[in-house]
Motif scaffolding. Structure first.
Motif, PDB file in Angstrom:
ATOM      1  N   CYS A  41       0.855  -1.185   0.000  1.00 38.89           N
ATOM      2  CA  CYS A  41       0.000   0.000   0.000  1.00 38.89           C
ATOM      3  C   CYS A  41       0.896   1.243   0.000  1.00 38.89           C
ATOM      4  CB  CYS A  41      -0.910   0.010   1.223  1.00 38.89           C
ATOM      5  SG  CYS A  41      -1.904   1.514   1.351  1.00 38.89           S
ATOM      6  N   PRO A  42       0.691   2.169  -0.943  1.00 39.52           N
ATOM      7  CA  PRO A  42       1.530   3.371  -0.973  1.00 39.52           C
ATOM      8  C   PRO A  42       1.258   4.320   0.187  1.00 39.52           C
ATOM      9  CG  PRO A  42      -0.197   3.519  -2.628  1.00 39.52           C
ATOM     10  CD  PRO A  42      -0.277   2.138  -2.041  1.00 39.52           C
ATOM     11  N   GLU A  43       0.133   4.164   0.869  1.00 41.43           N
ATOM     12  CA  GLU A  43      -0.210   5.051   1.974  1.00 41.43           C
ATOM     13  C   GLU A  43       0.358   4.559   3.307  1.00 41.43           C
ATOM     14  OE1 GLU A  43      -1.682   8.250   4.074  1.00 41.43           O
ATOM     15  OE2 GLU A  43      -1.564   8.007   1.900  1.00 41.43           O
ATOM     16  N   CYS A  44       0.124   3.281   3.649  1.00 46.98           N
ATOM     17  CA  CYS A  44       0.554   2.783   4.968  1.00 46.98           C
ATOM     18  C   CYS A  44       1.737   1.825   4.889  1.00 46.98           C
ATOM     19  CB  CYS A  44      -0.611   2.119   5.703  1.00 46.98           C
ATOM     20  SG  CYS A  44      -1.174   0.560   4.980  1.00 46.98           S
ATOM     21  N   GLY A  45       2.064   1.340   3.691  1.00 46.05           N
ATOM     22  CA  GLY A  45       3.223   0.466   3.529  1.00 46.05           C
ATOM     23  C   GLY A  45       2.968  -0.997   3.833  1.00 46.05           C
ATOM     24  N   ARG A  46       1.745  -1.348   4.222  1.00 44.02           N
ATOM     25  CA  ARG A  46       1.446  -2.747   4.529  1.00 44.02           C
ATOM     26  C   ARG A  46       1.404  -3.573   3.249  1.00 44.02           C
ATOM     27  NH1 ARG A  46      -1.806   0.074   8.318  1.00 44.02           N
ATOM     28  NH2 ARG A  46      -1.477  -0.670  10.432  1.00 44.02           N
ATOM     29  N   ASP A  47       1.822  -4.847   3.347  1.00 44.82           N
ATOM     30  CA  ASP A  47       1.696  -5.767   2.227  1.00 44.82           C
ATOM     31  C   ASP A  47       0.252  -6.235   2.146  1.00 44.82           C
ATOM     32  OD1 ASP A  47       4.318  -5.692   1.347  1.00 44.82           O
ATOM     33  OD2 ASP A  47       4.948  -7.297   2.684  1.00 44.82           O
ATOM     34  N   ILE A  48      -0.304  -6.188   0.938  1.00 47.00           N
ATOM     35  CA  ILE A  48      -1.701  -6.525   0.703  1.00 47.00           C
ATOM     36  C   ILE A  48      -1.761  -7.617  -0.353  1.00 47.00           C
ATOM     37  CG2 ILE A  48      -3.948  -5.621  -0.049  1.00 47.00           C
ATOM     38  CD1 ILE A  48      -2.825  -4.211   2.440  1.00 47.00           C
ATOM     39  N   ASP A  49      -2.506  -8.680  -0.082  1.00 48.12           N
ATOM     40  CA  ASP A  49      -2.757  -9.726  -1.073  1.00 48.12           C
ATOM     41  C   ASP A  49      -4.100  -9.439  -1.733  1.00 48.12           C
ATOM     42  OD1 ASP A  49      -0.428 -11.243  -0.710  1.00 48.12           O
ATOM     43  OD2 ASP A  49      -1.287 -12.249   1.031  1.00 48.12           O
ATOM     44  N   CYS A  50      -4.080  -9.160  -3.041  1.00 46.88           N
ATOM     45  CA  CYS A  50      -5.290  -8.816  -3.783  1.00 46.88           C
ATOM     46  C   CYS A  50      -5.722 -10.000  -4.641  1.00 46.88           C
ATOM     47  CB  CYS A  50      -5.031  -7.606  -4.675  1.00 46.88           C
ATOM     48  SG  CYS A  50      -4.652  -6.101  -3.748  1.00 46.88           S
ATOM     49  N   ALA A  51      -7.006 -10.289  -4.629  1.00 45.02           N
ATOM     50  CA  ALA A  51      -7.552 -11.407  -5.391  1.00 45.02           C
ATOM     51  C   ALA A  51      -8.957 -11.061  -5.847  1.00 45.02           C
ATOM     52  CB  ALA A  51      -7.580 -12.670  -4.537  1.00 45.02           C
ATOM     53  N   ILE A  52      -9.440 -11.802  -6.839  1.00 47.89           N
ATOM     54  CA  ILE A  52     -10.821 -11.672  -7.287  1.00 47.89           C
ATOM     55  C   ILE A  52     -11.562 -12.913  -6.820  1.00 47.89           C
ATOM     56  CG2 ILE A  52     -12.368 -11.513  -9.264  1.00 47.89           C
ATOM     57  CD1 ILE A  52     -10.089 -10.119 -10.762  1.00 47.89           C
ATOM     58  N   ASP A  53     -12.628 -12.705  -6.065  1.00 47.87           N
ATOM     59  CA  ASP A  53     -13.456 -13.798  -5.575  1.00 47.87           C
ATOM     60  C   ASP A  53     -14.496 -14.145  -6.628  1.00 47.87           C
ATOM     61  OD1 ASP A  53     -13.703 -15.600  -3.527  1.00 47.87           O
ATOM     62  OD2 ASP A  53     -14.261 -14.119  -2.024  1.00 47.87           O
ATOM     63  N   THR A  54     -15.371 -15.078  -6.347  1.00 47.11           N
ATOM     64  CA  THR A  54     -16.274 -15.631  -7.352  1.00 47.11           C
ATOM     65  C   THR A  54     -17.509 -14.802  -7.670  1.00 47.11           C
ATOM     66  OG1 THR A  54     -17.345 -16.949  -5.653  1.00 47.11           O
ATOM     67  CG2 THR A  54     -15.577 -17.991  -6.882  1.00 47.11           C
ATOM     68  N   GLN A  55     -17.805 -13.713  -6.965  1.00 43.93           N
ATOM     69  CA  GLN A  55     -19.070 -12.998  -7.184  1.00 43.93           C
ATOM     70  C   GLN A  55     -19.164 -12.202  -8.476  1.00 43.93           C
ATOM     71  OE1 GLN A  55     -20.340 -10.753  -3.831  1.00 43.93           O
ATOM     72  NE2 GLN A  55     -20.156 -12.472  -2.455  1.00 43.93           N
ATOM     73  N   PRO A  56     -18.340 -11.464  -9.095  1.00 44.20           N
ATOM     74  CA  PRO A  56     -16.974 -11.134  -8.692  1.00 44.20           C
ATOM     75  C   PRO A  56     -16.955 -10.082  -7.579  1.00 44.20           C
ATOM     76  CG  PRO A  56     -17.499  -9.921 -10.660  1.00 44.20           C
ATOM     77  CD  PRO A  56     -18.687 -10.792 -10.343  1.00 44.20           C
ATOM     78  N   VAL A  57     -15.916 -10.151  -6.811  1.00 39.46           N
ATOM     79  CA  VAL A  57     -15.675  -9.154  -5.780  1.00 39.46           C
ATOM     80  C   VAL A  57     -14.164  -9.065  -5.567  1.00 39.46           C
ATOM     81  CG1 VAL A  57     -15.998 -10.841  -3.924  1.00 39.46           C
ATOM     82  CG2 VAL A  57     -16.218  -8.422  -3.422  1.00 39.46           C
ATOM     83  N   CYS A  58     -13.654  -7.851  -5.522  1.00 38.47           N
ATOM     84  CA  CYS A  58     -12.228  -7.656  -5.251  1.00 38.47           C
ATOM     85  C   CYS A  58     -12.021  -7.784  -3.741  1.00 38.47           C
ATOM     86  CB  CYS A  58     -11.770  -6.276  -5.711  1.00 38.47           C
ATOM     87  SG  CYS A  58     -11.794  -6.089  -7.487  1.00 38.47           S
ATOM     88  N   VAL A  59     -11.066  -8.592  -3.343  1.00 36.59           N
ATOM     89  CA  VAL A  59     -10.780  -8.820  -1.932  1.00 36.59           C
ATOM     90  C   VAL A  59      -9.316  -8.473  -1.685  1.00 36.59           C
ATOM     91  CG1 VAL A  59     -10.714 -10.508  -0.067  1.00 36.59           C
ATOM     92  CG2 VAL A  59     -12.450 -10.704  -1.840  1.00 36.59           C
ATOM     93  N   ALA A  60      -9.063  -7.630  -0.689  1.00 39.93           N
ATOM     94  CA  ALA A  60      -7.701  -7.292  -0.283  1.00 39.93           C
ATOM     95  C   ALA A  60      -7.554  -7.698   1.174  1.00 39.93           C
ATOM     96  CB  ALA A  60      -7.440  -5.797  -0.444  1.00 39.93           C
ATOM     97  N   ARG A  61      -6.528  -8.488   1.465  1.00 37.41           N
ATOM     98  CA  ARG A  61      -6.277  -8.953   2.836  1.00 37.41           C
ATOM     99  C   ARG A  61      -4.881  -8.557   3.255  1.00 37.41           C
ATOM    100  NH1 ARG A  61      -9.100 -13.245   0.418  1.00 37.41           N
ATOM    101  NH2 ARG A  61     -11.070 -13.669   1.470  1.00 37.41           N
ATOM    102  N   LEU A  62      -4.726  -8.205   4.535  1.00 36.56           N
ATOM    103  CA  LEU A  62      -3.400  -7.914   5.060  1.00 36.56           C
ATOM    104  C   LEU A  62      -2.588  -9.192   5.047  1.00 36.56           C
ATOM    105  CD1 LEU A  62      -4.112  -5.581   8.095  1.00 36.56           C
ATOM    106  CD2 LEU A  62      -3.372  -4.945   5.808  1.00 36.56           C
ATOM    107  N   ALA A  63      -1.448  -9.163   4.399  1.00 37.37           N
ATOM    108  CA  ALA A  63      -0.635 -10.357   4.216  1.00 37.37           C
ATOM    109  C   ALA A  63      -0.131 -10.909   5.545  1.00 37.37           C
ATOM    110  CB  ALA A  63       0.538 -10.054   3.283  1.00 37.37           C
ATOM    111  N   ASP A  64       0.309 -10.064   6.453  1.00 35.75           N
ATOM    112  CA  ASP A  64       0.871 -10.549   7.709  1.00 35.75           C
ATOM    113  C   ASP A  64      -0.157 -11.234   8.589  1.00 35.75           C
ATOM    114  OD1 ASP A  64      -0.345  -8.061   8.121  1.00 35.75           O
ATOM    115  OD2 ASP A  64       1.015  -7.514   9.734  1.00 35.75           O
ATOM    116  N   HIS A  65      -1.427 -10.866   8.494  1.00 34.86           N
ATOM    117  CA  HIS A  65      -2.465 -11.518   9.290  1.00 34.86           C
ATOM    118  C   HIS A  65      -2.747 -12.924   8.805  1.00 34.86           C
ATOM    119  CE1 HIS A  65      -3.725  -8.367  12.046  1.00 34.86           C
ATOM    120  NE2 HIS A  65      -3.325  -7.538  11.104  1.00 34.86           N
ATOM    121  N   GLU A  66      -2.665 -13.177   7.514  1.00 37.09           N
ATOM    122  CA  GLU A  66      -2.879 -14.520   6.981  1.00 37.09           C
ATOM    123  C   GLU A  66      -1.738 -15.437   7.404  1.00 37.09           C
ATOM    124  OE1 GLU A  66      -3.353 -14.310   2.799  1.00 37.09           O
ATOM    125  OE2 GLU A  66      -5.226 -13.220   2.913  1.00 37.09           O
TER     126      GLU A  66
END
Length: 70
Positions: A41-66
């Motif tokens: 993320c250019p704002e907070c610097g956190r690593d984000i895992d971005c994916a497209i779910d089946t609805q479609p829906v864009c999903v972004a998750r914090l990488a370190d939490h996973e």
């Protein structure tokens, strides 16, 4: 810029009905059309895992939490 020391707002964030737009769950910064994969993320610097779910829906998750949950 948001500090990584601050607690994230959420650990995941969805944009229902979209397959081309992500939002950082850590600081709610609009990432736009970054595509699937891991991005910083250019704002907070956190690593984000971005994916497209089946609805479609864009999903972004914090990488370190996973990784912590594994």
């Amino acid at each position: 810029m948001t500090s990584l020391n601050e607690e994230p707002f959420e650990t995941s964030c969805t944009n229902p009905g979209r397959d081309d737009y992500w939002t950082c769950p850590g600081c709610y910064h609009d990432l736009g059309d970054v595509g699937e994969g891991r991005h910083a993320c250019p704002e907070c610097g956190r690593d984000i895992d971005c994916a497209i779910d089946t609805q479609p829906v864009c999903v972004a998750r914090l990488a370190d939490h996973e990784e912590d949950a594994a």
